[in-house]
Design an enzyme around this catalytic site. Sequence first.
Site, short mmCIF file in Angstrom:
data_model
loop_
_atom_site.label_atom_id
_atom_site.label_comp_id
_atom_site.label_asym_id
_atom_site.label_seq_id
_atom_site.Cartn_x
_atom_site.Cartn_y
_atom_site.Cartn_z
CG ASP A 87 -0.20 0.11 2.54
OD1 ASP A 87 0.82 -0.58 2.71
OD2 ASP A 87 -0.64 0.89 3.42
CD GLU A 182 4.38 0.29 6.91
OE1 GLU A 182 5.33 0.45 7.68
OE2 GLU A 182 3.98 1.20 6.15
ZN LIG Z 1 7.04 1.97 4.08
#
Ligand SMILES: [Zn+2]
Length: 423
Positions: A87, A182
């Site tokens: 992401d 993340e």
């Molecule tokens: Zn990163």
Amino acid sequence: MSQPIKFTHTVAERFLRYVVIDTQSDPTSPTCPSTEKQKNLGRLLADELQAIGLVDAHLDEYGYVYATIPATTDKKVPVVCFCSHMDTSPDCTGKDVKPQIVRNYRGGDIVLPGDRTQLIRAAEHPALADQIGNDIITSDGTTLLGADDKAGVAEIMDAAHFLINNPQIKHGPIKILFTPDEEIGRGVDKVDLKKLGADFAYTMDGASAGDIEDETFSADSATITIEGVSTHPGYAKGKMEHAIKIAAAIVDRLPRNNCSPETTEGKQGFLHPVEISGALEQATLGFIVRDFDDEGLKEKETLLESIVKEVMRDFPRSTYRMEINQQYRNMKGVIDRHPEIMDYAIEAIRRAGLVPVKASIRGGTDGSRLSFMGLPCPNIFAGEHAIHSRLEWVSVQDMEKAVQTIVHLAMIWEERASGPVSA
Ligand SMILES: [Zn+2]
């Protein structure tokens, strides 16, 4: 080593293929992955890994990609995992990324062609000084680039391709893990560590070539709830104790020249108000507390409480509650129990022709959470710079060095393993 390894130059090509896929995560979404579009990249990566020959490569329902590079040795080698996140940050758009390559960078500022007000200034990006002669990839200035962390993804993909095509290189079983979300702190929420089956891991998600990080902040939150004394404002003399004013007085007495994000760096921690809300009768203050060790956290929490107590002395009929909650802990404590994890990585960086630089992260990573879930996981450079912004950049040569570091690291784990698998 008997003869030098002939590395390929294919990592940039992969990187350019991945950054054009929008994978922005969304903190307001309750689902996993937070945005379905992250699976578009996950699907492509699983397909490419299959095509390379990793037969177990797959994307799961939560948007994680798992794969195995089978061992090429008879020795019993610990199972090592390389991990990156797919992401990109919600802070800056990642839709319609149009990468440009500045070949053979000669120094100076880099103008981004899609929005000429966007300038990567050499003076503000000192890391550019190390890139003379290199090929630098940027966005066109209207979006982020997504080097965080598609550089890491491309490096792991390229290393996998290289190892499969060079079976003479001896290594143990290697696991690949690509995670969603993340950037919104949920990158390991649905990871299946049992299925992954790794002993140790490395995230490829750091900045300058040569950097390796085994330390993160330790983090607590502190919530202070103040109960004031409410009366009719027309008849309040000598009676009212205003919760909003008490909260404001606490914020006002926080240290000015130290202990805040804007006055600290390196290994210094801080106390940082992140939320304030309230009315006459009750007010709430939310803080985050950061340091590299538990004593440092405790010190800052004690300081905060002493400020609160001091303020409360002026409001004798009001009360307060302070609640501390643990958020995450410095992964160094876990990684230090297995010194070989860092030793081998440092040696691999050296073999890639770089000077290893040990650093600490002023934040948390997927690796810190993985470490405490039982998978010790330092962070290796991926080459990403000016992340979460339209000025983000990465150099082709740094990504190639990261690929070489992964390959050397796989070899070192095999070299140092004790002996053949017992029959
Ligand atoms: Zn990163």
